[in-house]
Design a protein around this motif. Structure first.
Motif, PDB file in Angstrom:
ATOM      1  N   UNK A  26      23.470 153.963  17.334  1.00  0.00           N
ATOM      2  CA  UNK A  26      22.682 152.819  17.241  1.00  0.00           C
ATOM      3  C   UNK A  26      21.232 153.447  16.946  1.00  0.00           C
ATOM      4  N   UNK A  27      20.858 154.172  17.596  1.00  0.00           N
ATOM      5  CA  UNK A  27      19.387 154.855  17.479  1.00  0.00           C
ATOM      6  C   UNK A  27      19.280 155.501  15.887  1.00  0.00           C
ATOM      7  N   UNK A  47      17.835 153.924   9.243  1.00  0.00           N
ATOM      8  CA  UNK A  47      18.435 152.855   8.089  1.00  0.00           C
ATOM      9  C   UNK A  47      17.982 151.643   8.246  1.00  0.00           C
ATOM     10  N   UNK A 105      26.432 139.254  21.447  1.00  0.00           N
ATOM     11  CA  UNK A 105      25.870 140.420  22.537  1.00  0.00           C
ATOM     12  C   UNK A 105      25.520 139.682  23.694  1.00  0.00           C
ATOM     13  N   UNK A 130      23.990 147.030  16.838  1.00  0.00           N
ATOM     14  CA  UNK A 130      25.077 147.125  17.807  1.00  0.00           C
ATOM     15  C   UNK A 130      26.087 146.177  17.503  1.00  0.00           C
ATOM     16  N   UNK A 132      28.364 148.008  14.508  1.00  0.00           N
ATOM     17  CA  UNK A 132      29.187 149.146  15.211  1.00  0.00           C
ATOM     18  C   UNK A 132      30.081 148.598  16.081  1.00  0.00           C
ATOM     19  N   UNK A 187      18.570 152.515  25.698  1.00  0.00           N
ATOM     20  CA  UNK A 187      18.803 152.063  24.470  1.00  0.00           C
ATOM     21  C   UNK A 187      18.043 150.520  24.205  1.00  0.00           C
ATOM     22  N   UNK A 211      27.675 156.378  21.047  1.00  0.00           N
ATOM     23  CA  UNK A 211      27.198 155.073  20.664  1.00  0.00           C
ATOM     24  C   UNK A 211      25.849 154.766  20.696  1.00  0.00           C
ATOM     25  N   UNK A 212      25.166 154.987  21.907  1.00  0.00           N
ATOM     26  CA  UNK A 212      23.860 154.774  21.921  1.00  0.00           C
ATOM     27  C   UNK A 212      22.979 155.758  20.689  1.00  0.00           C
ATOM     28  N   UNK A 235      17.956 149.293  10.382  1.00  0.00           N
ATOM     29  CA  UNK A 235      18.450 148.182  11.200  1.00  0.00           C
ATOM     30  C   UNK A 235      17.585 147.609  12.387  1.00  0.00           C
ATOM     31  N   UNK A 236      17.683 146.460  12.591  1.00  0.00           N
ATOM     32  CA  UNK A 236      17.362 145.793  13.756  1.00  0.00           C
ATOM     33  C   UNK A 236      18.502 146.234  14.777  1.00  0.00           C
ATOM     34  N   UNK A 237      17.980 146.473  16.014  1.00  0.00           N
ATOM     35  CA  UNK A 237      18.996 147.208  16.862  1.00  0.00           C
ATOM     36  C   UNK A 237      20.265 146.165  17.477  1.00  0.00           C
ATOM     37  N   UNK A 238      19.848 145.060  17.604  1.00  0.00           N
ATOM     38  CA  UNK A 238      20.826 144.136  18.100  1.00  0.00           C
ATOM     39  C   UNK A 238      22.015 144.120  16.853  1.00  0.00           C
ATOM     40  N   UNK A 239      21.493 143.899  15.550  1.00  0.00           N
ATOM     41  CA  UNK A 239      22.517 143.871  14.625  1.00  0.00           C
ATOM     42  C   UNK A 239      23.310 145.264  14.441  1.00  0.00           C
ATOM     43  N   UNK A 253      29.589 156.344  25.914  1.00  0.00           N
ATOM     44  CA  UNK A 253      28.117 155.497  25.769  1.00  0.00           C
ATOM     45  C   UNK A 253      27.112 156.346  25.012  1.00  0.00           C
ATOM     46  N   UNK A 254      26.951 157.673  25.366  1.00  0.00           N
ATOM     47  CA  UNK A 254      26.076 158.535  24.637  1.00  0.00           C
ATOM     48  C   UNK A 254      26.212 158.520  23.178  1.00  0.00           C
TER      49      UNK A 254
END
Lengths: 330, 330, 330, 330
Positions: free
Chosen positions: D282-283, D289, A108, D297, D300, C125, D278-279, D291-295, D275-276
């Motif tokens: 991630x949210x 669930x 990333x 992303x 996904x 985000x 996919x944001x 997830x850590x957010x970088x994971x 973008x919305x």
């Protein structure tokens, strides 16, 4: 070292790159092939690592005196195709993409990918850039899965099916040379669309005599749009067969597999790529398959599928797909 | 033939181009100058016609072996500026733009300009392309007006004030070479913004040692956005003074005149160019003028002006403008 | 309380609002006027504060049973214009905008304005939202300047000229009702373009019998595009004269002042607003001034100016401007 | 006439519409249901034709005094869901969509669909609009195929599989009322995404007490993006089960089926919707669930799929899809 094995005038070539290219254009041909020939060769990962995971040495990198080249997406080739002239179509059958190492990486990046701004460069004004984060995937080639270990996470381990494809494949452009391998366009390039995998046929416009085919940037797997800007990047063995359709001009890359005919167009904004791809498809249906154009538009509207190749490169790529089963019987 | 006249180590050069360039990049320098030097030279019209209205001869056109260059917007230069290093800023004072012929032309091209589609290429699917239409303007240099006769129209004759400016001016880009002079970017290029006229100062990032300044494509007049894709295209005598600010990197072109400081950013979609230009302006206000960034944003929001340079080139150009009178006293 | 003073059948009305509206549409008319009548009235600031700086009381806010209205940009009116029918054009001469209090405010909102994302809602985000920051401007009405004190800054105090205009002015839309006063469109609305100031004439399409004119949201000053999303927001006394052109349909708002004819179109993406405004201008030149359309496009391309009204509202507004001096003599 | 059959406090309702709605919002509820209830009802085609192919009579059309409503996409409902409060999530299980007539129609409208301009209204300036063309499809419900006869064409007859879905489904919006059923948004609406078919579960934000669920506009089949603006439009019997998740706010519609979790976001430009969506995904992965957010992303980016719902409505809809098999075991 290169070698070729001749069968009735058609050759199977083993080509081992001595140099990797960062540009699309009429660079010094690395190899000359004839229509009908098959090329087996090697590609390195987008970041420049080879089958051993080692970076390619500096002497194998394309250089242009006085200029700085962006060293991403090194390309194998260029292959000069004898007899390919402007106004012809270059046919590239992708015979095989065989992953040749047990790892891929993703990242990333802080300033790349669609979750940052659309603009090139570092446009963050009021917000900090993302943290760069690297992800190391294992490639289990026997089971054809990619494995990501996330020790601290509830997921623990993730396994996903691999579907290797050429992230970048293209020819010399209509004008000059494209000096950044990151950029897709009418000449193909870094389209990052999953459709250019094994057993697909890619059609590229020939703009310059010889075509100057290059390819590389194999992705072992990727989601739609390559959201974060980096797929499962790896090296690979690649086998393609090239051919030429004389006197058949096309404007944008076209792709074909068992099930679909497809057009791949790259532009900005995203909507423009969307429209271009669908216009090209209607044109294809009309010109090659005898559709009346309103009928073509109607059918494409009802049975067409569409995939977003990438939303991260200097141009975004959209693939419009039309099912072969709704083509007239030839 | 070239000549230079030395005053205390600073030269005034007369440079007569022997070749016109269609690319931005580290091409063979046509001439070497020093910081502080002045260059008086000639530019030809975007379509390639000189002061006599004659096309430039083939031997004066840049060629690159094996490639086709799009022969639009021929550029004068490149000028290699001694001592300009990556990370410096190139300063170009535009001392004079003196029109040197009595005519300009414009066109409404069939497949170019914002009234067609945004996409490159011929995307009309269900509609016929526009009719190409040429318009010949007379340039009355004494009265500084452009004259268009429209015999069949109720307008009869239109006279508009001239405000000549360099449609294209730029340096070698960060990576490689830009092989189409039509394209603007971080290196400047075909920005088509009216702000690069007489008595303005343009700041360009130096990406490559020597900078490789080129310019041309003088427009005798143009409306905002260059709507139909072609302004009042003509040739000109141009005089610029170049200088270098050492160790001062900038990311995008900046412009200054008596009244404004300006940033010029080029991207697609249009909104992205808009945002980039305003981000750059806030950055400039913060870094060079000591503004707190929220204050910079507030003031720019209330007193900023904005012009659309072009909405027709491969990237669109937006100019954000901040009035000098609201800068802190130095 | 309302009053009207009759001169030869034409009235000058003093209208004191009892309710402020948050929607464009055929709400209960607050007042009925005739073509030729003049209305003097009051508007409150976008955030809802009146000439004393007090919030308008709840009983003066439009309510719709069962729904929540976004209470921004309260509108004065609606004025039902007798005889205005669908297919007519409503003419609004803006006779005066007299600021009626000594303060304006601006803000940098956390989730609004073009320096955030384009999307509605809270889309951050990976980055923190901006810090909300309020700026209090003094309005020196005698000297016609806005004053901002920035005690900790090198600027200290900034004074800028005031140019009050109606940020929002519109009629009932073609279909239904627009339930957010923030939104501009074919009916006018929150265009936030500086052109709707004193001595301009605004033309609006009549979609619904009576027109239902509303206006408000006076900005004492604003830069191009309303970058941060909030201008110098204040209350005002406003005087307009309304008239009707029968049987003259227009598709989008048009504006006229001494120097320019202008079209104001609102859409997304920004490029679409740009194209619409210029298409409308060409149409106007062709239909009302007898231009041949290629000539109209050519002249607009060379002498047209363009301003970005806002890049922050649910639709962006672009104003295309054509100089009156290049119109045929009537 | 309506009836309900009670099983342990949960009802199965047969609801026969007496009025069709053209707006999303807190209109007079047609029917009140409880969480857990099932509704079997009828929808008419987007153009307003019922199961007999007859237009719905005027007295069954929603009217709002003084306004003109755009009579496209008539909606069944609104269903007031007892106990649904702002900040809750409305759950709509789509139990069945049973086509109830033997025909569907499509059209290529002159001024709608992505092959025209993006702008609302009639923006063709230099080109003639498309010819409107109607296509009548037969629906063979036994074989579940749509049949189009093209007598003059090489195709002759085309048969495509049917996959009926609700083109429009939504609740009352956050503010006011949406007065054009054509428009999608945070409240759902005319998303035209194929994912809202039988056996999917749709999650909608509750913005207004009672939710005010409406739906209709069944498409018997449609390609990605609804390119020409009109799918296979028809009427249908529809059965849904509604439920409420208390105290769970969401910002945009979410969808779930056996294989995927999905987010559906609508905006312009297309990239913004991309973008919305996919944001939002991630949210969702982060909030529900773990997830850590970088994971989130990263995953996904590698396994996400994306579909374009429509590129023709006032806002475009993009669906981001994440495979359930890569969710942590609950």
């Amino acid at each position: 070292m290169q070698s070729g094995y001749d069968i009735v005038g058609v050759m199977e070539h083993n080509f081992q790159p001595r140099k990797y290219y960062y540009t699309y254009g009429p660079n010094e041909p690395a190899y000359r092939v004839k229509p009908g020939d098959t090329i087996s060769t090697t590609t390195v990962a987008a970041g420049g690592s080879d089958r051993e995971g080692n970076p390619i040495p500096d002497e194998m990198k394309q250089t242009i005196p006085g200029t700085v080249l962006r060293q991403s997406n090194p390309l194998t080739g260029p292959f000069y195709v004898e007899g390919a002239e402007p106004g012809d179509t270059l046919v590239v059958e992708i015979r095989d993409i065989a992953l040749n190492r047990p790892t891929a990486y993703s990242r990333i990046p802080a300033h790349f990918g669609c979750h940052t701004e659309e603009a090139p460069g570092r446009v963050f004004l009021f917000n900090a850039p993302l943290q760069t984060r690297r992800f190391d995937w294992k490639l289990d080639r026997e089971r054809n899965v990619g494995v990501l270990d996330l020790p601290g996470s509830r997921l623990g381990r993730v396994e996903i099916p691999l579907h290797p494809f050429l992230g970048s494949i293209g020819v010399a452009p209509r004008f000059g040379r494209v000096e950044m391998a990151l950029t897709p366009g009418e000449y193909g390039g870094n389209m990052d669309c999953v459709e250019t995998g094994k057993d697909s046929i890619l059609y590229l416009p020939v703009f310059v005599r010889g075509g100057y085919l290059v390819f590389g940037d194999v992705h072992a797997a990727q989601g739609d749009g390559e959201l974060c800007g980096v797929a499962l990047e790896t090296s690979s063995e690649v086998c393609v067969r090239v051919d030429v359709v004389k006197g058949k001009p096309i404007e944008w890359p076209r792709i074909e597999d068992d099930e679909w005919i497809m057009t791949a167009c790259s532009s900005r904004p995203l909507m423009e790529a969307y429209k271009l791809a669908h216009y090209e498809m209607v044109r294809w249906l009309v010109e090659d398959y005898g559709f009346e154009r309103y009928e073509a538009l109607q059918l494409l509207s009802q049975v067409g599928r569409c995939r977003v190749g990438n939303v991260v490169d200097p141009r975004y790529t959209v693939v419009a797909k039309y099912p072969k089963k709704y083509l007239p019987k030839q």
